[in-house]
Write a protein that holds these residues in place. Structure first.
Motif, PDB file in Angstrom:
ATOM      1  N   ILE A 215      83.381  23.499  62.025  1.00 35.40           N
ATOM      2  CA  ILE A 215      83.286  24.830  62.621  1.00 35.40           C
ATOM      3  C   ILE A 215      84.521  25.123  63.465  1.00 35.40           C
ATOM      4  N   LYS A 216      84.911  24.125  64.204  1.00 36.53           N
ATOM      5  CA  LYS A 216      86.106  24.278  65.030  1.00 36.53           C
ATOM      6  C   LYS A 216      87.350  24.453  64.169  1.00 36.53           C
ATOM      7  N   ASP A 217      87.471  23.575  63.192  1.00 38.28           N
ATOM      8  CA  ASP A 217      88.669  23.615  62.346  1.00 38.28           C
ATOM      9  C   ASP A 217      88.820  24.954  61.645  1.00 38.28           C
ATOM     10  N   LEU A 218      87.712  25.519  61.256  1.00 44.62           N
ATOM     11  CA  LEU A 218      87.770  26.747  60.451  1.00 44.62           C
ATOM     12  C   LEU A 218      87.507  28.011  61.260  1.00 44.62           C
ATOM     13  N   ASN A 219      87.313  27.848  62.565  1.00 40.23           N
ATOM     14  CA  ASN A 219      86.959  29.012  63.388  1.00 40.23           C
ATOM     15  C   ASN A 219      85.810  29.789  62.791  1.00 40.23           C
ATOM     16  N   TYR A 220      84.765  29.073  62.507  1.00 37.42           N
ATOM     17  CA  TYR A 220      83.625  29.714  61.876  1.00 37.42           C
ATOM     18  C   TYR A 220      82.759  30.466  62.884  1.00 37.42           C
ATOM     19  N   TYR A 221      82.393  31.675  62.520  1.00 38.14           N
ATOM     20  CA  TYR A 221      81.389  32.433  63.268  1.00 38.14           C
ATOM     21  C   TYR A 221      80.342  32.899  62.282  1.00 38.14           C
ATOM     22  N   LYS A 222      79.116  32.844  62.705  1.00 37.78           N
ATOM     23  CA  LYS A 222      78.049  33.223  61.788  1.00 37.78           C
ATOM     24  C   LYS A 222      78.033  34.727  61.555  1.00 37.78           C
ATOM     25  N   ASN A 223      77.919  35.094  60.308  1.00 38.84           N
ATOM     26  CA  ASN A 223      77.866  36.511  59.964  1.00 38.84           C
ATOM     27  C   ASN A 223      76.489  37.084  60.297  1.00 38.84           C
ATOM     28  N   VAL A 224      76.509  37.971  61.252  1.00 34.22           N
ATOM     29  CA  VAL A 224      75.247  38.509  61.767  1.00 34.22           C
ATOM     30  C   VAL A 224      74.505  39.303  60.703  1.00 34.22           C
ATOM     31  N   PHE A 225      75.245  39.892  59.782  1.00 35.22           N
ATOM     32  CA  PHE A 225      74.597  40.743  58.794  1.00 35.22           C
ATOM     33  C   PHE A 225      73.912  39.918  57.718  1.00 35.22           C
ATOM     34  N   ALA A 226      74.617  38.909  57.254  1.00 33.72           N
ATOM     35  CA  ALA A 226      74.026  38.038  56.250  1.00 33.72           C
ATOM     36  C   ALA A 226      72.781  37.363  56.819  1.00 33.72           C
TER      37      ALA A 226
ATOM     38  N   LEU B   7      59.144  57.922  50.077  1.00 36.71           N
ATOM     39  CA  LEU B   7      59.026  56.521  50.502  1.00 36.71           C
ATOM     40  C   LEU B   7      59.571  56.273  51.905  1.00 36.71           C
ATOM     41  N   ASN B   8      60.043  57.324  52.560  1.00 32.20           N
ATOM     42  CA  ASN B   8      60.664  57.144  53.879  1.00 32.20           C
ATOM     43  C   ASN B   8      61.746  56.072  53.837  1.00 32.20           C
ATOM     44  N   TYR B   9      62.621  56.232  52.912  1.00 30.41           N
ATOM     45  CA  TYR B   9      63.657  55.214  52.747  1.00 30.41           C
ATOM     46  C   TYR B   9      64.794  55.397  53.745  1.00 30.41           C
ATOM     47  N   TYR B  10      65.180  54.281  54.350  1.00 34.95           N
ATOM     48  CA  TYR B  10      66.383  54.258  55.181  1.00 34.95           C
ATOM     49  C   TYR B  10      67.242  53.116  54.693  1.00 34.95           C
ATOM     50  N   LYS B  11      68.515  53.357  54.657  1.00 32.40           N
ATOM     51  CA  LYS B  11      69.407  52.320  54.140  1.00 32.40           C
ATOM     52  C   LYS B  11      69.505  51.156  55.126  1.00 32.40           C
ATOM     53  N   ASN B  12      69.398  49.972  54.600  1.00 34.64           N
ATOM     54  CA  ASN B  12      69.507  48.776  55.425  1.00 34.64           C
ATOM     55  C   ASN B  12      70.968  48.506  55.768  1.00 34.64           C
ATOM     56  N   VAL B  13      71.240  48.641  57.046  1.00 37.89           N
ATOM     57  CA  VAL B  13      72.616  48.540  57.504  1.00 37.89           C
ATOM     58  C   VAL B  13      73.192  47.150  57.275  1.00 37.89           C
ATOM     59  N   PHE B  14      72.340  46.160  57.279  1.00 38.31           N
ATOM     60  CA  PHE B  14      72.841  44.798  57.158  1.00 38.31           C
ATOM     61  C   PHE B  14      73.198  44.457  55.724  1.00 38.31           C
ATOM     62  N   ALA B  15      72.322  44.848  54.828  1.00 36.87           N
ATOM     63  CA  ALA B  15      72.618  44.603  53.421  1.00 36.87           C
ATOM     64  C   ALA B  15      73.878  45.355  53.026  1.00 36.87           C
ATOM     65  N   SER B  16      73.946  46.567  53.481  1.00 36.75           N
ATOM     66  CA  SER B  16      75.095  47.386  53.146  1.00 36.75           C
ATOM     67  C   SER B  16      76.384  46.806  53.717  1.00 36.75           C
ATOM     68  N   SER B  17      76.307  46.378  54.966  1.00 38.86           N
ATOM     69  CA  SER B  17      77.496  45.810  55.589  1.00 38.86           C
ATOM     70  C   SER B  17      77.907  44.520  54.896  1.00 38.86           C
ATOM     71  N   LEU B  18      76.929  43.751  54.532  1.00 36.19           N
ATOM     72  CA  LEU B  18      77.225  42.480  53.879  1.00 36.19           C
ATOM     73  C   LEU B  18      77.940  42.727  52.561  1.00 36.19           C
TER      74      LEU B  18
END
Lengths: 349, 349
Positions: free
Chosen positions: B42-53, A45-56
């Motif tokens: 956002i300011k109060d909580l120092n929120y940054y968006k999670n790039v992975f999610a 299937l040419n699978y590669y692990k999704n770095v984002f899902a894994s990191s999340l």
DNA sequence: ATAAATATGTTAAGCGTTTAATTAAAATAA
DNA sequence: TTATTTTAATTAAACGCTTAACATATTTAT
């Protein structure tokens, strides 16, 4: 893009087993035959692990964000590249990748803010300082980094308070060059800095002034040149300065590139180095070794600084909560661009 | 690390509203007052968006993986840095970041495989080729990239078939330098290449041979030097070659750095450039401008190549499914390191 | 007055992994 | 034989964000 679920289905097992195997190929929670089937499915299937899902999922990304507050193209600065090279060497060997975020902003602070905005999830950061930053901006940038609540280390930033992990190359190390020139009998020295306004330039200038005055030598703002870190500007700035100050016996440069250009300017004026004018560079880069004559220079140990900052971050990442400050000093590399002057005669040369 | 949910709670609304606002601050699905409350939270909580999610959810990461099959530290090669600089400039202005994955492998193929293993989720890739790669490896690496099913472009790789987006600087452009030397009357030319074994070196060598033979000039494998891309090796290799071949009138170098070193070697042998020996470099880097004499060189337009590869990828990313091949040619930059020879006398010089 | 449109939200499923908790079968011990 | 342990799996929730679909109140049009 196939997912772990498809791999699992193809291998006739649950995705948990695939995940477990993938994260530890020698696990004994998966039988030998199943391992083979998983491998086959991955191939099919040419699978590669999704770095984002894994990191999340793990809350660890194995990715370090590199924050460089500059509006110039990245990877075009000799210093920065050497630092990055050291950083990457060490981080890579510990399995960490590097992340460079985009930014379209025009000011140091906005750049850092923008880069951080979408960066939550990185395991840590390394914050550079550049010739663009004033102390005020640097402190603001550090504040911004602190807000992320992630480990970070600052690199090559003028010394700040002890709440921050920092690696720094003593800003004062322009004085090593100046002192060397003074020891060699020079007292009519030009200082060639990069960009006016930034904290780096400010420090270097102040230090130059102190060193000159401490040695009871003439100091004048006019003898401070700004080459804008570029070969072209350095060339023309040095050329006209030498015409303005024909007594000049030496030029102390903030970078090897500008020193190399200064050397050209001196040549083109019909003078020679080091006979008529001495030149000293800074960084011990390839430029200093490849110029003719080879340039005396200050080795700033940039590669080591990169390694150190990576080490420091790695240390913090592994749980060490102590704050460390690593101070590197430049070391003088004597080559062939500085002449020893007879103190008595140097005003007439 | 606070999440969008906490921000929502703090602002007294649902996380959907926060997300909607964050992704389009001028949305009209969120009222002006609510926007203010969100900003405050956002300011109060120092929120940054999670790039992975975020990337996981949208299936777009705005991140491009850079694949460089080398075992040397990244960011330490002049060519590569210039390419990267072009890439980053363009990608950044379109909101894309750069991702460098770690790898501990020792072979080109393993490196690429390892880097890809945990990289699924990137929007696309740029694959470099290096002096390490043979054609076989290059093709294998491309195969590996294809498997990811993501858009990618190859950069500076010897031309491959038309199923792959590619930007290449004609490998043959060592011939531009050789031809220039021949035109100037040189017929006793040394070729200084980087590393033996790689496809780059192979191409350059073959091209050199053809050019020499087409001009009915002596060709010998022994006149091909390998400087390993390093200043030190180039220096010593050139030095001994000149002693071996005292009739040498010119050296055509694969890189400016090695050309600069060759220049030093010639000087140290008591000869001068271009009077006794002519030298031509390649890349039109700062090194060629800062050497003395300034080096004639071939401008490889590396920065433009970087820009082009980014453009190409961006184009593909935006839906263009056509395969493109962008071919850049080097251009000769004449400076002061090549002498015009009298054809009759060049054997006696 | 009623219908339609607009403004401002919310709910809940889904993205692809990981992992604690659970299960079931097989092997071993008592 | 029964109890216990080991082996080899599975289930389902969670990570933090996005977004289609839905909901409700308010305006506007008829």
């Amino acid at each position: 893009m196939s997912s772990i679920k498809e791999v699992a289905k193809h291998a006739g097992i649950s995705s948990a087993s695939v995940s477990i195997y993938l994260n530890d190929k020698s696990t004994n929670r998966v039988s030998a035959e199943t391992k083979i089937r998983i491998e086959q499915a991955i191939k099919d299937l040419n699978y590669y692990k999704n770095v984002f899902a894994s990191s999340l999922s793990t809350q660890k990304s194995k990715l370090i964000g590199i924050i460089i507050p500059t509006i110039l193209p990245l990877f075009s600065n000799d210093y920065t590249n050497t630092l990055l090279s050291g950083i990457q060497t060490r981080l890579s060997s510990f399995g960490y990748g590097l992340l460079f975020f985009p930014s379209s902003a025009q000011s140091s602070i906005e750049i850092v803010k923008e880069q951080l905005e979408n960066s939550a999830g990185c395991d840590g950061y390394i914050l550079f300082s550049t010739g663009f930053c004033t102390m005020k901006q640097i402190l603001k940038n550090i504040g911004e980094l602190k807000k992320t609540q992630r480990p970070f280390v600052t690199l090559n930033i003028p010394q700040v308070d002890n709440t921050v992990n920092q690696v720094l190359i003593r800003d004062l190390d322009i004085s090593t060059g100046v002192r060397h020139l003074i020891e060699k009998g020079h007292n009519n020295i030009l200082l060639l800095l990069g960009r006016a306004g930034g904290e780096h330039a400010y420090f270097l200038k102040k230090d130059f002034q102190q060193t000159m005055e401490r040695n009871k030598l003439d100091y004048s703002d006019k003898k401070i040149l700004y080459g804008n870190y570029s070969a072209e500007t350095a060339y023309s700035v040095v050329k006209s300065a030498i015409l303005n100050f024909p007594d000049t016996t030496a030029i102390c440069c903030m970078s090897d590139i500008m020193a190399s250009s200064a050397l050209q300017a001196v040549f083109d004026l019909g003078k020679s180095v080091p006979e008529d004018i001495s030149i000293i560079g800074r960084n011990n880069s390839l430029y200093s070794r490849l110029s003719n004559p080879e340039l005396s220079t200050i080795d700033l140990h940039m590669h080591q600084a990169g390694l150190s900052s990576a080490n420091l971050l790695l240390d913090t990442l592994s749980g060490n909560t102590g704050i460390q400050k690593i101070l590197l000093s430049g070391t003088l590399i004597e080559r062939n661009s500085v002449k020893t002057l007879n103190r008595e005669s140097n005003h007439d040369s």
